[in-house]
Write a protein that holds these residues in place. Structure first.
Motif, PDB file in Angstrom:
ATOM      1  N   SER A  65       0.825  -1.211   0.000  1.00  0.00           N
ATOM      2  CA  SER A  65       0.000   0.000   0.000  1.00  0.00           C
ATOM      3  C   SER A  65       0.855   1.255   0.000  1.00  0.00           C
ATOM      4  O   SER A  65       0.597   2.200  -0.743  1.00  0.00           O
ATOM      5  CB  SER A  65      -0.920   0.016   1.225  1.00  0.00           C
ATOM      6  OG  SER A  65      -1.828  -1.058   1.176  1.00  0.00           O
ATOM      7  N   LYS A 170      -6.571   1.670   4.347  1.00  0.00           N
ATOM      8  CA  LYS A 170      -6.092   0.281   4.351  1.00  0.00           C
ATOM      9  C   LYS A 170      -4.713   0.204   5.009  1.00  0.00           C
ATOM     10  O   LYS A 170      -4.429  -0.722   5.771  1.00  0.00           O
ATOM     11  CB  LYS A 170      -6.032  -0.227   2.910  1.00  0.00           C
ATOM     12  CG  LYS A 170      -5.683  -1.682   2.765  1.00  0.00           C
ATOM     13  CD  LYS A 170      -5.713  -2.066   1.288  1.00  0.00           C
ATOM     14  CE  LYS A 170      -5.245  -3.488   1.087  1.00  0.00           C
ATOM     15  NZ  LYS A 170      -5.166  -3.847  -0.333  1.00  0.00           N
ATOM     16  N   ASP A 173      -5.190   0.411   8.682  1.00  0.00           N
ATOM     17  CA  ASP A 173      -5.654  -0.879   9.190  1.00  0.00           C
ATOM     18  C   ASP A 173      -4.505  -1.880   9.290  1.00  0.00           C
ATOM     19  O   ASP A 173      -4.397  -2.643  10.258  1.00  0.00           O
ATOM     20  CB  ASP A 173      -6.755  -1.457   8.284  1.00  0.00           C
ATOM     21  CG  ASP A 173      -8.057  -0.666   8.382  1.00  0.00           C
ATOM     22  OD1 ASP A 173      -8.215   0.098   9.360  1.00  0.00           O
ATOM     23  OD2 ASP A 173      -8.903  -0.810   7.480  1.00  0.00           O
TER      24      ASP A 173
END
Length: 196
Positions: A65, A170, A173
């Motif tokens: 990411s 994301k 998380d």
């Protein structure tokens, strides 16, 4: 003398922009190679237990990411540099037109005899102005087309921004999962360590 200084500064700006563009391109290639190498390493990695696997998976997700966001940011920088380069060329042409117009204005102020004596030189100046003006007109027409295309793609850019925001969520998380997994791994180590 001022013209030579301007030319030197402009060539330095061009060189700097070119170096930044080349560096960004090279960094992108290196990042892609890093991704491939990391994926190969992860495919051969042996996990010691479920927590180790969960932690490694969370970290892998976080790395991917973060890299995606970094590459998206570099693409935005490249796009900005391209726009800056185009604007710089426009500014130069317009500056040339302005300077040439000033020269012709000064020539006119010197009188008709001056215009007659230096007609060839002034015609060359006018021809160069025509060329610069035509190039600028073409550049402006291209900018109109590009602006219309950008207007059409504005929704796609907004969608991309939403996706990037989701990607950052994301990442958050993944960071939280890494922290939880590491806490579990730490607690496992404390349970297996004999008390003094």
């Amino acid at each position: 003398m001022a013209d030579k200084t301007d030319i030197t500064q402009k060539s330095k700006q061009d060189k700097t922009m070119s170096e930044i563009s080349e560096r960004l391109g090279a960094e992108t290639v290196n990042q892609i190679q890093d991704i491939v190498n990391q994926q190969r390493q992860q495919n051969t990695m042996q996990y010691q237990n479920a927590q180790h696997k969960q932690f490694s998976t969370s970290i892998e997700c976080l790395v991917n990411s973060a890299r995606e966001q970094q590459m998206a940011s570099e693409q935005q920088i490249q796009s900005t540099l391209n726009q800056a380069s185009t604007s710089l060329m426009d500014a130069r042409r317009l500056e040339n037109l302005y300077n040439s117009a000033l020269q012709l204005q000064q020539a006119a102020q010197l009188g008709i005899s001056n215009l007659q004596m230096n007609a060839r030189q002034y015609k060359q100046t006018i021809e160069q102005m025509e060329k610069d003006c035509h190039e600028q007109q073409v550049a402006m027409d291209m900018q109109v087309i590009q602006s219309m295309q950008q207007a059409v793609s504005a929704l796609a850019q907004a969608q991309n921004a939403i996706l990037q925001s989701q990607a950052i969520n994301k990442m958050f998380d993944s960071i939280t999962k890494c922290e939880d997994n590491l806490t579990q791994i730490e607690q496992m180590g404390q349970k297996t360590t004999p008390a003094m």
